[in-house]
Design an enzyme around this catalytic site. Structure first.
Site, short mmCIF file in Angstrom:
data_model
loop_
_atom_site.label_atom_id
_atom_site.label_comp_id
_atom_site.label_asym_id
_atom_site.label_seq_id
_atom_site.Cartn_x
_atom_site.Cartn_y
_atom_site.Cartn_z
N PRO A 20 0.85 -1.20 0.00
CA PRO A 20 0.00 0.00 0.00
C PRO A 20 0.88 1.24 0.00
O PRO A 20 1.80 1.36 0.82
CB PRO A 20 -0.80 -0.13 1.30
CG PRO A 20 0.02 -1.03 2.18
CD PRO A 20 0.78 -1.94 1.27
N GLN A 73 -6.19 -1.73 3.02
CA GLN A 73 -5.47 -1.39 4.25
C GLN A 73 -6.21 -0.31 5.01
O GLN A 73 -6.53 0.75 4.46
CB GLN A 73 -4.04 -0.91 3.97
CG GLN A 73 -3.27 -0.74 5.29
CD GLN A 73 -1.88 -0.21 5.13
OE1 GLN A 73 -1.68 0.92 4.70
NE2 GLN A 73 -0.89 -1.02 5.50
N CYS A 103 2.99 3.08 9.42
CA CYS A 103 3.19 4.38 8.80
C CYS A 103 3.60 5.41 9.85
O CYS A 103 2.92 5.55 10.87
CB CYS A 103 1.92 4.83 8.09
SG CYS A 103 2.08 6.45 7.30
N LYS A 142 0.31 -5.05 9.19
CA LYS A 142 1.59 -4.62 8.64
C LYS A 142 2.24 -3.71 9.67
O LYS A 142 1.68 -2.67 10.02
CB LYS A 142 1.42 -3.88 7.31
CG LYS A 142 2.73 -3.51 6.63
CD LYS A 142 2.50 -2.92 5.24
CE LYS A 142 3.83 -2.74 4.49
NZ LYS A 142 4.66 -1.67 5.05
N GLY A 215 10.73 -4.01 2.74
CA GLY A 215 11.77 -3.04 2.98
C GLY A 215 13.05 -3.33 2.22
O GLY A 215 13.70 -4.35 2.46
N ARG A 237 7.93 0.83 -3.65
CA ARG A 237 8.44 1.79 -4.62
C ARG A 237 9.27 1.16 -5.72
O ARG A 237 9.32 1.68 -6.83
CB ARG A 237 9.20 2.89 -3.88
CG ARG A 237 8.24 3.89 -3.26
CD ARG A 237 8.74 4.60 -2.05
NE ARG A 237 7.69 5.47 -1.54
CZ ARG A 237 6.65 5.06 -0.79
NH1 ARG A 237 6.53 3.79 -0.47
NH2 ARG A 237 5.73 5.92 -0.39
#
Length: 343
Positions: A20, A73, A103, A142, A215, A237
């Site tokens: 997400p 999410q 986050c 998450k 990650g 990303r």
């Protein structure tokens, strides 16, 4: 364990997923990602439980039927509100509900959710239990490996044990701490060191729990290496900026063909969706902004990006802009005249 034995074990639903990403993983991006991989598990941008209670639910939660398997999410920390939001998400027929406990943005800190919840495993467990009671869908978490001055191993294991005891169906662990003060969200994705071994240790301690790692994973080779230790990998990303890499996910991680022979063919299959959305009043640039990571590293990619960036933003821009951009990529693969003559 031999590769043959591994292949005999059913693959985890979380074997590969696209993370997400706020303002990035919207429905247009997800449809294009799906045209590159049938098997990838896709996630929505984070949607807060409060927004679902008070906002336009179709705008917030609507999606294209082609996107499955698709997880939503949720962000929030109000137990009953999250339960109500989960029930609404189930009515939208998602495949999974994921709770954001990772986050570190100012927005989530002001709302006391996201990575802030790493400090309160019992509250997260209560949220998970309430969502599980409200919906038959899998509920997952998450998280980070800790925040600020927490000891990562203690923080991660406490969170994992609490949410698993509450019924969480899987964990996705971003293998970095989050620093709630002093680092921006971007820096929190890059500065804190990655601790993959800690996530591997968690999997060894909880062999029955599906655990995916997130990650710094940016290649199929890196994904395969992680899959020797955990059940799944999640990338964000890296996939967004090089969307064409998803073309390799199905054949190399699942042993099945990709939906299309090439990224170019996937874009061609995307054109009817673009036409449909344009007919509904969507601006072309709102769709093509997600296409700038296509063809990364290939001849013509720069011309492709430049054409979309220049012409998709113009008033009345239509799907022909995408056709013309594709032609620039095609042109880059036409052999030079002297090469053809010498062939």
């Amino acid at each position: 364990m031999t590769s043959e034995a591994k292949n005999a074990i059913p693959l985890s639903p979380w074997r590969f997923s696209v993370a997400p990403m706020m303002e990035w993983s919207d429905r247009h991006f997800r449809v294009l990602a799906r045209l590159h991989s049938r098997k990838a598990r896709l996630y929505t941008e984070m949607v807060t439980s409060a927004a679902i209670m008070h906002g336009d639910r179709e705008r917030l939660l609507g999606y294209d039927a082609s996107e499955h398997p698709l997880a939503v999410q949720l962000g929030g920390s109000d137990v009953q509100e999250l339960a109500r939001a989960a029930k609404i998400c189930a009515e939208f027929a998602y495949d999974e509900i994921n709770l954001n406990v990772g986050c570190p943005s100012d927005r989530v800190q002001n709302g006391a959710f996201g990575a802030c919840l790493m400090r309160d495993p019992q509250l997260v467990a209560d949220c998970v239990a309430a969502m599980k009671a409200a919906t038959p869908l899998p509920v997952t978490v998450k998280c980070r490996i800790g925040v600020d001055d927490q000891v990562p191993r203690a923080a991660l294991f406490a969170m994992a044990r609490a949410v698993v005891a509450a019924g969480a169906d899987a964990l996705v662990v971003h293998a970095r701490k989050a620093w709630l003060k002093g680092l921006s969200p971007k820096e929190n994705r890059e500065v804190p060191p990655l601790e993959y071994a800690l996530v591997h240790e968690l999997k060894q301690a909880m062999p029955e729990v599906p655990i995916a790692i997130n990650g710094g994973i940016d290649s199929i080779e890196a994904m395969r290496a992680q899959l020797d230790h955990v059940d799944g990998v999640m990338i964000g990303r890296a996939a967004y900026h090089n969307l064409s890499m998803l073309q390799d996910v199905d054949p190399l991680l699942f042993g099945v063909p990709a939906p299309h022979d090439s990224s170019r063919a996937a874009v061609e299959a995307f054109l009817p969706y673009i036409e449909r959305k344009l007919g509904q009043g969507v601006r072309l640039a709102d769709i093509t902004r997600h296409m700038l990571g296509l063809f990364a590293g290939r001849p013509g990619a720069r011309a492709f990006r430049r054409h979309l960036a220049t012409f998709a933003v113009q008033r009345g821009a239509g799907a022909r802009v995408v056709d013309d951009a594709l032609a620039l990529v095609d042109h880059a693969f036409v052999p030079k005249a002297e090469d053809r003559l010498s062939a």
